[in-house]
Design a protein around this motif. Structure first.
Motif, PDB file in Angstrom:
ATOM      1  N   GLU A 302       0.812  -1.214   0.000  1.00 53.21           N
ATOM      2  CA  GLU A 302       0.000   0.000   0.000  1.00 53.21           C
ATOM      3  C   GLU A 302       0.851   1.272   0.000  1.00 53.21           C
ATOM      4  N   VAL A 303       2.053   1.200   0.580  1.00 53.04           N
ATOM      5  CA  VAL A 303       2.898   2.399   0.591  1.00 53.04           C
ATOM      6  C   VAL A 303       3.548   2.608  -0.778  1.00 53.04           C
ATOM      7  N   TRP A 304       3.846   1.522  -1.491  1.00 51.25           N
ATOM      8  CA  TRP A 304       4.293   1.679  -2.875  1.00 51.25           C
ATOM      9  C   TRP A 304       3.232   2.431  -3.680  1.00 51.25           C
ATOM     10  N   ALA A 305       1.963   2.085  -3.481  1.00 48.59           N
ATOM     11  CA  ALA A 305       0.886   2.762  -4.204  1.00 48.59           C
ATOM     12  C   ALA A 305       0.825   4.242  -3.824  1.00 48.59           C
ATOM     13  N   GLU A 306       1.048   4.528  -2.544  1.00 43.94           N
ATOM     14  CA  GLU A 306       1.037   5.923  -2.098  1.00 43.94           C
ATOM     15  C   GLU A 306       2.220   6.693  -2.675  1.00 43.94           C
ATOM     16  N   TRP A 307       3.385   6.055  -2.747  1.00 37.07           N
ATOM     17  CA  TRP A 307       4.532   6.695  -3.377  1.00 37.07           C
ATOM     18  C   TRP A 307       4.197   7.059  -4.829  1.00 37.07           C
ATOM     19  N   GLN A 308       3.629   6.104  -5.548  1.00 34.18           N
ATOM     20  CA  GLN A 308       3.310   6.350  -6.947  1.00 34.18           C
ATOM     21  C   GLN A 308       2.283   7.480  -7.086  1.00 34.18           C
ATOM     22  N   ASP A 309       1.249   7.463  -6.257  1.00 37.78           N
ATOM     23  CA  ASP A 309       0.235   8.508  -6.315  1.00 37.78           C
ATOM     24  C   ASP A 309       0.861   9.884  -6.107  1.00 37.78           C
ATOM     25  N   ALA A 310       1.804   9.964  -5.185  1.00 39.14           N
ATOM     26  CA  ALA A 310       2.450  11.242  -4.893  1.00 39.14           C
ATOM     27  C   ALA A 310       3.293  11.714  -6.075  1.00 39.14           C
ATOM     28  N   LEU A 311       3.950  10.767  -6.757  1.00 42.14           N
ATOM     29  CA  LEU A 311       4.764  11.135  -7.912  1.00 42.14           C
ATOM     30  C   LEU A 311       3.896  11.635  -9.071  1.00 42.14           C
ATOM     31  N   VAL A 312       2.747  11.014  -9.245  1.00 40.10           N
ATOM     32  CA  VAL A 312       1.824  11.478 -10.284  1.00 40.10           C
ATOM     33  C   VAL A 312       1.294  12.858  -9.923  1.00 40.10           C
ATOM     34  N   ALA A 313       0.885  13.025  -8.658  1.00 34.66           N
ATOM     35  CA  ALA A 313       0.326  14.306  -8.222  1.00 34.66           C
ATOM     36  C   ALA A 313       1.350  15.427  -8.329  1.00 34.66           C
ATOM     37  N   GLY A 314       2.615  15.094  -8.085  1.00 35.47           N
ATOM     38  CA  GLY A 314       3.664  16.096  -8.146  1.00 35.47           C
ATOM     39  C   GLY A 314       4.222  16.332  -9.532  1.00 35.47           C
ATOM     40  N   GLY A 315       3.732  15.575 -10.524  1.00 37.31           N
ATOM     41  CA  GLY A 315       4.181  15.745 -11.896  1.00 37.31           C
ATOM     42  C   GLY A 315       5.512  15.095 -12.207  1.00 37.31           C
ATOM     43  N   GLU A 316       6.018  14.265 -11.274  1.00 31.30           N
ATOM     44  CA  GLU A 316       7.304  13.615 -11.512  1.00 31.30           C
ATOM     45  C   GLU A 316       7.185  12.487 -12.523  1.00 31.30           C
ATOM     46  N   ILE A 317       6.016  11.840 -12.575  1.00 32.33           N
ATOM     47  CA  ILE A 317       5.701  10.896 -13.647  1.00 32.33           C
ATOM     48  C   ILE A 317       4.335  11.295 -14.193  1.00 32.33           C
ATOM     49  N   SER A 318       4.122  11.035 -15.472  1.00 33.09           N
ATOM     50  CA  SER A 318       2.902  11.521 -16.114  1.00 33.09           C
ATOM     51  C   SER A 318       1.684  10.656 -15.820  1.00 33.09           C
ATOM     52  N   ALA A 319       1.918   9.376 -15.497  1.00 30.18           N
ATOM     53  CA  ALA A 319       0.806   8.463 -15.259  1.00 30.18           C
ATOM     54  C   ALA A 319       1.315   7.291 -14.424  1.00 30.18           C
ATOM     55  N   PRO A 320       0.414   6.556 -13.770  1.00 29.51           N
ATOM     56  CA  PRO A 320       0.846   5.377 -13.020  1.00 29.51           C
ATOM     57  C   PRO A 320       1.526   4.358 -13.927  1.00 29.51           C
ATOM     58  N   LEU A 321       2.412   3.566 -13.345  1.00 29.02           N
ATOM     59  CA  LEU A 321       3.064   2.497 -14.090  1.00 29.02           C
ATOM     60  C   LEU A 321       2.042   1.458 -14.504  1.00 29.02           C
ATOM     61  N   ASP A 322       2.301   0.780 -15.602  1.00 26.21           N
ATOM     62  CA  ASP A 322       1.410  -0.293 -16.042  1.00 26.21           C
ATOM     63  C   ASP A 322       1.366  -1.423 -15.020  1.00 26.21           C
ATOM     64  N   ASP A 323       2.508  -1.676 -14.355  1.00 30.67           N
ATOM     65  CA  ASP A 323       2.563  -2.759 -13.374  1.00 30.67           C
ATOM     66  C   ASP A 323       3.468  -2.330 -12.224  1.00 30.67           C
ATOM     67  N   LEU A 324       2.896  -1.643 -11.244  1.00 33.59           N
ATOM     68  CA  LEU A 324       3.677  -1.174 -10.101  1.00 33.59           C
ATOM     69  C   LEU A 324       4.291  -2.337  -9.329  1.00 33.59           C
ATOM     70  N   ASP A 325       3.600  -3.468  -9.263  1.00 36.35           N
ATOM     71  CA  ASP A 325       4.104  -4.614  -8.501  1.00 36.35           C
ATOM     72  C   ASP A 325       5.431  -5.136  -9.043  1.00 36.35           C
ATOM     73  N   ALA A 326       5.712  -4.854 -10.311  1.00 36.50           N
ATOM     74  CA  ALA A 326       6.977  -5.311 -10.898  1.00 36.50           C
ATOM     75  C   ALA A 326       8.161  -4.494 -10.400  1.00 36.50           C
ATOM     76  N   ALA A 327       7.889  -3.399  -9.695  1.00 35.40           N
ATOM     77  CA  ALA A 327       8.959  -2.535  -9.203  1.00 35.40           C
ATOM     78  C   ALA A 327       9.578  -3.040  -7.912  1.00 35.40           C
ATOM     79  N   TRP A 328       8.961  -4.049  -7.287  1.00 41.42           N
ATOM     80  CA  TRP A 328       9.453  -4.491  -5.992  1.00 41.42           C
ATOM     81  C   TRP A 328       9.047  -5.945  -5.746  1.00 41.42           C
TER      82      TRP A 328
END
Length: 342
Positions: A302-328
């Protein structure tokens, strides 16, 4: 250019029962691998240096060379370029790198509790992050984990970098102190170690990060997905040795040996034993998993998801990854934990 540190797992004094001839043959059989860390501090990567000093990597057939480079972005570049086998980047930079096609994977949650914070001068009027609107926040690197963390914190208050506040790369230690003294920055996003160094050097700061951000884990061990797929034995060997080093360092009975290994890894940090000991305590405390974690190095999805949400909200990435689970993955931390005795 990466700076090579002359500290490797082939220090055979850690295996006193081995005769000289046998030790020489053993050393020749070790596989040479490289670990890159985002700063020169041995304390920030203490499980690595303890595993080297205690001979755990050597027992796994590995001769580990540690190289210090500047920030998580550089760590991920070294991994993707095949210049290193393992590194210690932050989760924000890793997600951002994956959005650009860098197939890096976190395999061990080292800083299980947030090891970053936004600090201001001790005597300043700032009491909360909302008061930093329109201000300049200093960072140690341009694309390190502390930048992603600060974006996350500031976006929670509806602020976007470049619009509501500015980042300024000022470096750490002395340069960060100078930036405060010269009124170039009003706040500083830094690791636990960086903050301790500022305080030790007379630049007293206090953390104004909201308490809820303590759940945002920090830098962890990463490797490339190709390494996991094609060299699994290496990843398992690394994980066992690393987890044993981590567990050894958490036992206060081993404190003297741990600090000696860290001083060997970075002699400058060992020049002031009192400061070294205090800094180690601060960094080590951030590696203890939160209540409910099944073992050392475990990642909460769940914290990986929160990290990703924050990066999208901050404009650091344009959209969520296709497969966030593959990152860890928690698979190798579990293997390491078993080797470390739970």
């Amino acid at each position: 250019m990466m700076k090579r540190r002359a500290f490797t797992a082939s220090v055979l004094a850690a295996v006193p029962a081995m005769c000289l001839m046998g030790a020489t043959a053993f050393a020749q059989d070790l596989r040479e691998i490289t670990f890159v860390q985002p700063s020169p501090s041995a304390i920030n990567s203490f499980p690595v240096f303890v595993a080297i000093g205690e001979g755990y990597f050597a027992e796994e057939g590995l001769d580990v060379t540690v190289e210090a480079i500047n920030g998580s972005g550089a760590v991920l570049q070294a991994l993707s370029a095949g210049q290193a086998h393992f590194g210690r980047p932050g989760p924000g930079p890793l997600i951002a790198a994956r959005s650009r096609g860098v197939d890096a994977v976190h395999i061990y949650n080292v800083a299980a509790r947030s090891n970053f914070g936004i600090s201001v001068e001790e005597n300043s009027d700032y009491q909360n992050i909302e008061e930093l609107r329109g201000k300049i926040i200093g960072t140690g690197t341009a694309d390190g984990a502390e930048v992603g963390f600060a974006r996350n914190v500031m976006s929670s208050a509806g602020m976007i970098a470049g619009e509501d506040f500015e980042f300024l790369t000022v470096g750490d230690g002395g340069p960060a102190t100078a930036a405060f003294l010269n009124d170039e920055i009003e706040a500083y996003s830094a690791s636990t170690a960086d903050t301790a160094i500022l305080n030790q050097r007379g630049m007293k700061v206090r953390d104004i990060t909201p308490a809820e951000f303590g759940r945002f884990f920090g830098n962890g061990i990463a490797t490339m997905a190709d390494t996991i797929a094609n060299d699994r034995e290496l990843v398992e060997a690394w994980s066992r040795a690393f987890a044993r080093g981590h567990a050894f360092a958490l036992d206060d009975a081993n404190r003297e040996a741990v600090l000696a290994h860290l001083a060997a890894g970075n002699p400058q940090e060992g020049e002031d034993p009192e400061f070294q000991s205090a800094l180690f305590d601060a960094v080590r405390s951030k590696t203890i998993p939160p209540e409910g974690s099944p073992h050392l190095g475990w990642y909460p999805a769940e914290v990986w998801a929160e990290w990703q949400d924050a990066l999208v909200a901050g404009g650091e990435i344009s959209a969520p990854l296709d497969d966030l689970d593959a990152a860890w993955t928690n698979e190798f931390a579990a293997i390491g934990s078993e080797a470390a005795g739970g």
